[in-house]
Design an enzyme around this catalytic site. Structure first.
Site, PDB file in Angstrom:
ATOM      1  N   THR A  16       0.819  -1.200   0.000  1.00 29.19           N
ATOM      2  CA  THR A  16       0.000   0.000   0.000  1.00 29.19           C
ATOM      3  C   THR A  16       0.857   1.257   0.000  1.00 29.19           C
ATOM      4  OG1 THR A  16      -1.692  -1.209   1.237  1.00 29.19           O
ATOM      5  CG2 THR A  16      -1.891   1.178   1.154  1.00 29.19           C
ATOM      6  N   VAL A  49      -2.952  -5.250   6.849  1.00 28.16           N
ATOM      7  CA  VAL A  49      -4.092  -5.241   7.764  1.00 28.16           C
ATOM      8  C   VAL A  49      -4.883  -3.945   7.639  1.00 28.16           C
ATOM      9  CG1 VAL A  49      -2.923  -6.741   9.397  1.00 28.16           C
ATOM     10  CG2 VAL A  49      -2.759  -4.273   9.683  1.00 28.16           C
ATOM     11  N   LYS A  80     -17.778   3.179   4.637  1.00 32.19           N
ATOM     12  CA  LYS A  80     -17.580   3.158   6.085  1.00 32.19           C
ATOM     13  C   LYS A  80     -18.045   4.482   6.685  1.00 32.19           C
ATOM     14  CE  LYS A  80     -13.902   3.012   9.567  1.00 32.19           C
ATOM     15  NZ  LYS A  80     -12.454   2.805   9.820  1.00 32.19           N
ATOM     16  N   LEU A 339       5.006   2.051   7.244  1.00 32.52           N
ATOM     17  CA  LEU A 339       5.434   1.401   8.476  1.00 32.52           C
ATOM     18  C   LEU A 339       6.917   1.608   8.767  1.00 32.52           C
ATOM     19  CD1 LEU A 339       3.465  -1.963   8.255  1.00 32.52           C
ATOM     20  CD2 LEU A 339       2.801   0.179   9.346  1.00 32.52           C
TER      21      LEU A 339
END
Length: 505
Positions: A16, A49, A80, A339
């Site tokens: 991503t 995730v 959402k 990350l």
């Protein structure tokens, strides 16, 4: 002048973060001023995730010119409206506690921040209704309905907000198509050699196990938790936040979709952490975030598998992590995005936001070939502030949990929290005010939802409201509640709206 410009940008890592960065750079690089090369290996897995997002995703989608219908179809995405938190305040009366963090605003179109004070005063004057009755997004989510925000600022539907759930692997593939169509070159391989300039210390070339040599002027580290460039080469230290956010592992598993698709994420507290549920068109994403200090991997897996909505489609995948951030996310000519720059668990679906936050800052501070220290310093300062504000919001969920006596939650209830969080809590409980800086990600409605959901209560409200008779204030809120009920009746179901948007033109 031109020889000072960046001519080659190299992105290490796909997933991503890598393909979001590539897609953004490719979009703004028109006509082409530099080459963009992305190196990734199919043998290296991605975390994946981060299948739930927050409304800032619209900025990125607009930036790269994403077609929503195609995006929804190709990534199996759903809409959402917010996040439901279950069990974070125990099980009063034998039923798990529940509260909702909605996207959008509370109250009517003109209420803005004053709604909080209106409602606090009305409750003190005897209003029986919950604050959640005045959130159109909450009402829609709990009845399985969906509608987009209205462009008319006077419409009640303008108070809605939304984001998406999507399959992270399919999203990366979708972005790859867009990026490669705009000139991004992908190189398959694992990096085995990293070369640096002997005087400046800048990274100059990466060599893969296949022998491909990729030279660059600017390197973007999207290598995930491995942080090969920013940590391994530039040796940027790591600031550990696990004393505030003690969970250090996650298990992820997909299961079959078994019902209508709810337009919200669910986060359910367990004895040793919490479980996510993310509904997609073709399956449901599930995971358990937990502390290895209080639960074994087997115990966490057993709890996860026992609480799925449908049949598991794979074995649980273990992810180890440490919460915190790089002390410097930009060092010399290496910028960490994703990350590699730090990790905050997915409790409020902020992983993809922090990727695009890094991308936005990189675009606004895009350097010359010298990568001035001042540019890197500004990036590091504003990105650290962004990370810390999100951290404090997450800590609020843990530290204010009530009604749970398990070891993890007792630790969280007793721990000292960041000073900025203490200041926000004191302001709200004493004055009803939610004090935020202009650049904070989560705004008044989000803080109000979670503060109320975690048991904080305001003792006062803005005194200017005293110019309005109490009965008139209550009557206004009662009328607003009736208007919301009428508006809700006009909304389609979430699945019906999805089918309508994805239908061929």
């Amino acid at each position: 002048m031109s020889d000072r410009r960046i001519r080659k940008v190299v992105i290490l890592g796909g997933g991503t973060a890598g393909w979001m960065t590539a897609a953004a750079l490719a979009k703004v690089n028109a006509p082409p001023q530099f080459e963009v090369t992305l190196i990734e290996s199919e043998e290296i897995g991605i975390i994946g995730v981060g299948e739930a997002t927050i409304p800032t995703i619209h900025w990125f989608n607009t930036l790269i010119g994403l077609d929503e219908a195609r995006f929804l179809r190709e990534t199996k995405a759903t809409f959402k409206l917010g996040i439901e938190f279950v069990g974070w305040n125990g099980t009063p009366g034998g039923n798990p506690s529940r509260y909702f963090h909605p996207f959008g605003r509370y109250g009517g179109p003109a209420d803005a921040q004053m709604f909080v004070h209106r409602w606090v005063r009305a409750r003190q004057d005897g209003l029986p209704h919950s604050h959640e009755d005045y959130s159109l997004a909450t009402l829609a989510a709990r009845t399985g309905k969906f509608g987009p925000p209205a462009p008319d600022p006077h419409s009640l539907f303008s108070t809605l907000g939304h984001a998406y759930h999507f399959d992270a692997g399919l999203y990366a593939a979708h972005l790859r198509q867009l990026a490669e169509a705009r000139g991004v070159r992908r190189v398959e391989g694992k990096v085995e050699r990293i070369e640096r300039h002997p005087e400046t210390g800048f990274v100059t070339r990466l060599t893969t196990h296949r022998g491909d040599v990729i030279a660059g002027d600017l390197f973007v580290d999207c290598s995930g938790l491995r942080a090969l460039l920013i940590g391994g080469v530039m040796e940027s230290g790591f600031e550990d936040w696990s004393h505030w956010l003690p969970c250090d592992r996650a298990l992820a598993v997909p299961c079959e979709r078994v019902a209508d698709t709810p337009p919200y994420t669910r986060a359910t507290a367990h004895a040793f952490g919490w479980q996510w549920r993310i509904p997609l068109q073709h399956r449901t994403g599930n995971g358990m975030v937990y502390s290895s200090q209080v639960a074994s991997d087997d115990a966490a897996a057993d709890a996860l598998m026992a609480n799925l909505d449908g049949k598991a489609l794979a074995e649980p995948r273990l992810i180890r992590f440490q919460t915190g951030r790089r002390r410097q996310a930009w060092v010399k000519n290496v910028v960490a995005i994703g990350l590699s720059s730090g990790f905050l668990e997915p409790l409020e679906s902020t992983s993809i936001h922090l990727i695009q936050s890094g991308i936005a800052k990189l675009l606004s501070l895009f350097p010359s070939r010298e990568c001035p220290e001042e540019t890197a310093g500004q990036f590091n300062q504003v990105f650290a502030t962004d990370m810390e504000s999100v951290r404090d919001f997450l800590v609020l969920h843990y530290s204010r949990t009530q009604g749970r006596e398990e070891q993890l939650w007792r630790h969280c209830q007793a721990m000292a929290v960041p000073e900025g969080l203490t200041w926000k809590e004191r302001h709200f409980t004493r004055t009803g005010r939610i004090v935020l800086s202009t650049d904070e990600l989560f705004r008044d409605a989000s803080w109000f939802a979670v503060m109320m959901g975690q048991g904080l209560r305001a003792a006062d409200y803005n005194p200017l409201l005293d110019t309005l008779p109490a009965a008139e204030n209550i009557a206004y809120l009662q009328r607003l509640r009736e208007q919301m009920a009428k508006a809700m009746a006009t909304l389609p179901s979430h699945d019906a709206y999805l089918r309508r948007v994805m239908a061929p033109a």
